[in-house]
Design an enzyme around this catalytic site. Structure first.
Site, PDB file in Angstrom:
ATOM      1  N   LYS A 128       0.813  -1.221   0.000  1.00 23.95           N
ATOM      2  CA  LYS A 128       0.000   0.000   0.000  1.00 23.95           C
ATOM      3  C   LYS A 128       0.848   1.272   0.000  1.00 23.95           C
ATOM      4  O   LYS A 128       0.420   2.312  -0.479  1.00 23.95           O
ATOM      5  CB  LYS A 128      -0.964  -0.005   1.202  1.00 23.95           C
ATOM      6  CG  LYS A 128      -0.289   0.117   2.559  1.00 23.95           C
ATOM      7  CD  LYS A 128      -1.329   0.206   3.665  1.00 23.95           C
ATOM      8  CE  LYS A 128      -0.709   0.190   5.043  1.00 23.95           C
ATOM      9  NZ  LYS A 128       0.268   1.212   5.335  1.00 23.95           N
ATOM     10  N   HIS A 170      41.282 -15.876  20.166  1.00 27.24           N
ATOM     11  CA  HIS A 170      41.696 -15.017  21.286  1.00 27.24           C
ATOM     12  C   HIS A 170      42.418 -13.794  20.744  1.00 27.24           C
ATOM     13  O   HIS A 170      43.230 -13.933  19.837  1.00 27.24           O
ATOM     14  CB  HIS A 170      42.627 -15.793  22.210  1.00 27.24           C
ATOM     15  CG  HIS A 170      43.189 -14.948  23.309  1.00 27.24           C
ATOM     16  ND1 HIS A 170      42.429 -14.573  24.403  1.00 27.24           N
ATOM     17  CD2 HIS A 170      44.415 -14.392  23.492  1.00 27.24           C
ATOM     18  CE1 HIS A 170      43.179 -13.836  25.211  1.00 27.24           C
ATOM     19  NE2 HIS A 170      44.389 -13.699  24.671  1.00 27.24           N
TER      20      HIS A 170
END
Ligand code: FAD
Length: 472
Positions: A36, A451
């Site tokens: 719409k 790490h």
């Protein structure tokens, strides 16, 4: 020319509808996407996920600048926020992705039809007729073998109030021309706490009023507590168990009367944001002509997104029982289209839909909270690892929060993961994948994490379930 009969007509082009449309195109189905508005993308792209996250990123940079000295950066004391430029950047991101959607529709041969779609009734001889009313008022009829409803939702309002320059929903607040000096936010769900975070970063005096006993009430209680602690530290004021009684216009902007434990209180502010949940948009789409009987406006479906009316599917924010989140709607779209196309699919498992809240600190969660797991009869073992003990958190200077893993003692099944802290909305993906693959806590304990990373906190959290986290 013979009249086109589409394989699927999709009503609504938000993340649920456009995802369904793209996949339908990829499967070679003749697809119509009815919208719409004059742009594709729905709430998420235009007044939801994307613009809010753009503003949150601006806020994060602004906050980093406040700490510039700590990072050895001098000379930024005279910084000035250009709100117009902030808004422009947000709009550019939205425009870029709107164009992207137009491209994807063309690429996948989806026919976009502008207008308001409405069902006219059940299929006759296997074909549905959908009325499409264009902006000029002209109605045409579209024929399709299947219909997917994805009409989305809109902000709920406090009864008697209408949005205007002082009373805002997510739509108006994204368009304000100046940062308000003070803002009352009603509702401490994801939308409420995200806007609180944005405007507090830009020095607005923010007060949150939440009716339930805690902030982010759907999250694990420990997450709510941590957010409350950090929000207090950030100077965000909040009242829980607070009932809004009256909102009046005043000289300052608005006066809000609310009560906590029956005691009335008043606050004045320049503006009020109403963020009390979202109402499914199912009122005027012709449901009464079908077998679909909405419950509080939501549409009930089975796990394949099929409604009570054969051939009509519902996905996204209108669906009963699944969270109103873009990624939930998008996956529901894929499930519905797979069913229509007769392809393999995995039905939606509500327990494996992540929640993501992009306030500062961020929140990411999936599965059962500790309280819910106990309520369901699990014998629960919990591991909790704080970001204070994570080296990457020190590097990025963000120590608030933790990762909490809720598991079942019997086999170490991961029942839920709750993260509050840096990059929580990204980190949660690992937990979702682990749960999807039915990994146990032990599987996570033997998964090598790079790490130094924030993700390592997940490794430590899994070890902490058995009391053997390395870093705490
Ligand atoms: C401020 C805010 C922030 C948010 N942030 C996040 C986030 O970070 N992550 C997240 O996952 N979710 C977020 N959400 C939620 C997310 O926006 C919604 O879950 C998502 O947009 C729902 O998608 P949908 O496709 O179901 O509906 P919508 O996005 O609402 O789209 C529905 C579309 O259908 C159209 N339509 C409606 N009726 C008709 C009709 N009859 N005919 C034709 N077209 C019609 C509408 O115009 C609209 O384009 C946020 C929401 C808000 C308000």
């Amino acid at each position: 020319m013979p009249e086109t009969i589409y394989d699927i007509a999709i009503i609504g082009s938000g993340p649920a509808g456009y995802t369904a449309a793209i996949r339908a195109g990829q499967y070679g189905l003749k697809t119509a996407l009815i919208e719409k508005d004059n742009v594709l993308g729905g709430t998420c792209l235009h007044v939801g996920c994307i613009p809010t996250k753009a503003l949150l990123f601006n806020a994060e940079i602004w906050d980093h600048l406040k700490d510039a000295k700590e990072f050895g950066i001098d000379g930024v004391d005279s910084r000035k926020l250009n709100w117009g430029a902030v808004q422009e950047r947000k709009s550019k991101i939205v425009a870029k992705h709107t164009k992207g959607l137009d491209f994807l529709m063309k690429k996948n041969k989806v026919e976009v039809i502008r207008g308001y779609g409405k069902l006219t009734g059940p299929a006759k001889e296997g074909v549905f007729v959908v009325d499409v009313k264009a902006s000029d008022g002209k109605t045409t009829q579209l024929r399709a073998k299947n219909v997917i409803l994805s009409t989305g939702s809109e902000a709920r309002m406090i009864p008697g109030l209408e949005p205007d320059a002082q009373i805002l929903t997510n739509i108006e607040i994204l368009d304000i021309s100046q940062i308000p000096k003070s803002l009352v936010i009603v509702g401490a769900g994801a939308v409420g706490v995200e806007f609180a975070s944005i405007f507090r970063s830009f020095d607005t005096k923010v007060t949150i009023l939440e009716m339930l006993p805690r902030l982010v009430p759907v999250e694990d209680e420990d997450v709510s507590k941590e957010l409350a602690r950090v929000y207090r530290k950030r100077g965000i004021e909040f009242f829980t168990g607070a009932k809004v009684e009256k909102v009046e216009k005043s000289k300052a902007g608005i006066t809000v009367t609310f009560s906590v434990d029956g005691k009335p209180q008043k606050i004045e502010a320049e503006k009020i944001l109403v963020a009390i949940g979202r109402k499914p948009r199912t009122e005027n789409v012709g449901l009464e002509k079908t077998r679909i009987q909405p419950e509080r406006g939501f549409i009930k479906t089975n796990e394949w997104m099929q409604t009570a009316e054969p051939g009509i599917y519902a996905i996204g924010d209108i669906v009963l029982g699944t969270p109103q989140l873009a990624h939930a709607g998008a996956m529901e779209g894929l499930v519905a289209v797979s069913k229509i196309a007769g392809k393999e699919a995995k039905p939606i498992d509500i327990q494996k839909i992540p929640n993501a809240t992009y306030c500062h600190p961020e929140i990411g969660s999936v599965g059962l909270t500790e309280a819910k797991a106990k309520e369901k009869g699990h014998t629960v073992k919990v591991g909790k690892f704080p970001f204070t003990a994570n080296s990457r958190a020190s590097i990025v200077g963000q120590h608030d929060g933790f990762i909490k893993i809720v598991s079942d003692t019997e086999y170490g099944e991961i029942l839920g993961v709750h993260i509050i802290g840096p990059q929580a909305t990204e980190l949660i993906a690992e937990a979702v994948a682990a749960m999807e693959l039915e990994a146990t806590v032990e599987d996570l304990m033997w998964t090598i994490h790079a790490h130094p990373t924030l993700a390592e906190a997940m490794l430590d959290a899994s070890n902490s379930v058995y009391g053997i986290a390395i870093n705490a």
